[in-house]
Every structure is written in C-alpha cells, then in structure tokens.
Design a protein around this motif. Structure first.
Motif, mmCIF file in Angstrom:
data_model
loop_
_atom_site.group_PDB
_atom_site.id
_atom_site.type_symbol
_atom_site.label_atom_id
_atom_site.label_comp_id
_atom_site.label_asym_id
_atom_site.label_seq_id
_atom_site.Cartn_x
_atom_site.Cartn_y
_atom_site.Cartn_z
ATOM 1 N N GLU A 1 0.824 -1.206 0.000
ATOM 2 C CA GLU A 1 0.000 0.000 0.000
ATOM 3 C C GLU A 1 0.860 1.257 0.000
ATOM 4 O O GLU A 1 1.905 1.315 0.657
ATOM 5 C CB GLU A 1 -0.910 0.031 1.227
ATOM 6 N N ASP A 2 0.386 2.252 -0.717
ATOM 7 C CA ASP A 2 0.959 3.599 -0.703
ATOM 8 C C ASP A 2 0.189 4.408 0.341
ATOM 9 O O ASP A 2 -0.986 4.716 0.154
ATOM 10 C CB ASP A 2 0.814 4.222 -2.090
ATOM 11 N N THR A 3 0.848 4.731 1.437
ATOM 12 C CA THR A 3 0.165 5.469 2.511
ATOM 13 C C THR A 3 0.228 6.976 2.314
ATOM 14 O O THR A 3 -0.302 7.719 3.139
ATOM 15 C CB THR A 3 0.765 5.104 3.874
ATOM 16 N N ALA B 1 -0.702 8.284 -0.796
ATOM 17 C CA ALA B 1 -1.561 8.550 -1.950
ATOM 18 C C ALA B 1 -2.694 9.491 -1.551
ATOM 19 O O ALA B 1 -3.101 9.534 -0.389
ATOM 20 C CB ALA B 1 -2.130 7.236 -2.480
ATOM 21 N N PRO B 2 -3.222 10.272 -2.508
ATOM 22 C CA PRO B 2 -4.345 11.169 -2.193
ATOM 23 C C PRO B 2 -5.527 10.429 -1.571
ATOM 24 O O PRO B 2 -6.174 10.941 -0.665
ATOM 25 C CB PRO B 2 -4.705 11.765 -3.558
ATOM 26 N N LYS B 3 -5.816 9.229 -2.068
ATOM 27 C CA LYS B 3 -6.832 8.369 -1.461
ATOM 28 C C LYS B 3 -6.097 7.236 -0.760
ATOM 29 O O LYS B 3 -5.959 6.143 -1.299
ATOM 30 C CB LYS B 3 -7.785 7.826 -2.524
ATOM 31 N N HIS B 4 -5.577 7.531 0.417
ATOM 32 C CA HIS B 4 -4.720 6.549 1.066
ATOM 33 C C HIS B 4 -5.488 5.751 2.094
ATOM 34 O O HIS B 4 -6.504 6.206 2.611
ATOM 35 C CB HIS B 4 -3.515 7.247 1.714
ATOM 36 N N PRO B 5 -5.024 4.525 2.449
ATOM 37 C CA PRO B 5 -3.935 3.827 1.762
ATOM 38 C C PRO B 5 -4.418 3.241 0.433
ATOM 39 O O PRO B 5 -5.550 2.769 0.337
ATOM 40 C CB PRO B 5 -3.562 2.719 2.747
ATOM 41 N N TRP B 6 -3.550 3.269 -0.568
ATOM 42 C CA TRP B 6 -3.886 2.818 -1.917
ATOM 43 C C TRP B 6 -3.132 1.529 -2.193
ATOM 44 O O TRP B 6 -1.901 1.504 -2.165
ATOM 45 C CB TRP B 6 -3.508 3.898 -2.929
ATOM 46 N N ALA B 7 -3.880 0.452 -2.438
ATOM 47 C CA ALA B 7 -3.260 -0.866 -2.611
ATOM 48 C C ALA B 7 -2.718 -1.034 -4.023
ATOM 49 O O ALA B 7 -3.445 -0.864 -5.009
ATOM 50 C CB ALA B 7 -4.268 -1.964 -2.306
ATOM 51 N N HIS B 8 -1.440 -1.410 -4.109
ATOM 52 C CA HIS B 8 -0.784 -1.691 -5.383
ATOM 53 C C HIS B 8 -0.698 -3.188 -5.678
ATOM 54 O O HIS B 8 -0.521 -3.570 -6.834
ATOM 55 C CB HIS B 8 0.637 -1.115 -5.373
ATOM 56 N N TRP B 9 -0.795 -4.014 -4.631
ATOM 57 C CA TRP B 9 -0.652 -5.456 -4.828
ATOM 58 C C TRP B 9 -1.312 -6.168 -3.658
ATOM 59 O O TRP B 9 -1.085 -5.801 -2.496
ATOM 60 C CB TRP B 9 0.824 -5.819 -4.888
#
Length: 198
Positions: free
Chosen positions: A96-98, A100-108
C-alpha cells in the motif's frame, strides 16, 4: 469472533496444522488497514508474533530501485520472511501507498502464499486479488509528486483464504482477520525523477 473447528485438506507446498479455524465474513463493511498494520476490525485474544521482513532489493525505509516501479520494469521486489509463527498455513501480502491522495492505496494484494521464507523478484507467489487500480497484478510505484512510502505488509495466517470470484482487497482483509498469527512489514520509498536524473 465466533469460530468453528473443522479440517481441510491443505495443498502440497503448505505447512500443515491439524486444526484450522473458520471466521465470520462481515458484509456491508469496508475493511481497512490501520496505522499499526492490522485490520480495523481486528480482535485477537492472544499475542501476535512479529515477523522479520527484509529484501535483497532495497533497505527498510530506503529508496526502491526503478526496476520495481512503473518508471522501470514494474517487477515486484524480492523478500526474505521469517521465522514464521508455529501453525502458519499461508501468508497474505498487501502493498500500500500510505501517501496517496486516497490513502492507503493498494498496489498489490496476494493471498494463499505458501508458508515460505523467500519470495523471488518478478514472481507471482500466490493468488492475486484486485488492487485499488482494479487490476489483478503487481502495480509498481508511480507517485504523481513527492516521495511516497510503500508498505509491504505480510500476515501469517492459521488457514487458507477462500474468497469468491474476483476478490477485492476488502474481502481478503475481512476473511484473513480471524486467522492472523503474525505480522511484519518493510517500507520502501520512491519519487519520480526527471529523465536527466537517471
């Protein structure tokens, strides 16, 4: 949590354990990972083991090489995991990208990973669920601006995860929550660079 004790055939390649526990699927809720890395609906009577996570690809809180980003080859990094808690049947990995504008954003989102000690670079270690890009594969970092933190969160489970078709991150979090035995994470940083910087 209400639990039922049952026996299930464990596929080859998994550590076996005589008892696995079923949990409750909480519908009509959106499950999230909290700042401590555990699901927001997590209630557990016992101790949660800390799992050491390292990577041959980057240092903890170090910068991710371009190979592992969408600016490069978009390969997943490799990981060294463990030791795992006794009774571990499977692993879940959520990146997750914590920031990100809409966080947390899951990448995988990967589930039913065998209880292994290593994950290879550019591999599919288990079954993949939909990430927040609505894709069923690894999506490397590509932040719009600034340096972002990417958390690779590992969960050791006492069972396999058995979602329906086309599972989402929320469904995987919901199903895994009653079975968490241990948790560990490693954080990588990345920011986009101008072409002349590379």
């Amino acid at each position: 949590f209400p639990v039922t004790i049952h026996r299930r055939r464990v596929p080859d390649g998994y550590h076996t354990h005589p008892l696995v526990y079923g949990g409750t699927l909480y519908k009509n809720r959106t499950m999230h990972i909290t700042q401590n890395g555990l699901p927001d609906n997590f209630i557990h009577p016992g101790h949660i083991a800390n799992i050491a996570i390292s990577s041959p690809s980057f240092n903890h809180r170090g910068h991710l090489p371009r190979e592992f980003t969408r600016d490069g080859k978009n390969h997943n990094p490799g990981f060294t995991i463990g030791p795992l808690p006794i009774g571990t049947i499977s692993l879940v990995l959520i990146m997750e990208d914590t920031d990100a504008p809409k966080h947390p954003w899951a990448h995988w989102v990967v589930y039913n990973i065998p209880a292994v000690s290593h994950i290879r670079v550019h591999s599919i270690p288990g079954e993949e669920a939909y990430n927040d890009f609505k894709l069923l594969h690894y999506c490397g970092p590509c932040p719009p601006n600034g340096t972002h933190r990417y958390h690779f969160r590992f969960y050791a489970l006492s069972d396999l995860v058995c979602p329906g078709d086309r599972p989402s991150k929320a469904e995987i979090i919901d199903l895994m929550t009653p079975h968490i035995l241990g948790y560990g994470e490693i954080i990588g940083l990345y920011r986009q660079t101008d072409p002349e910087e590379n």
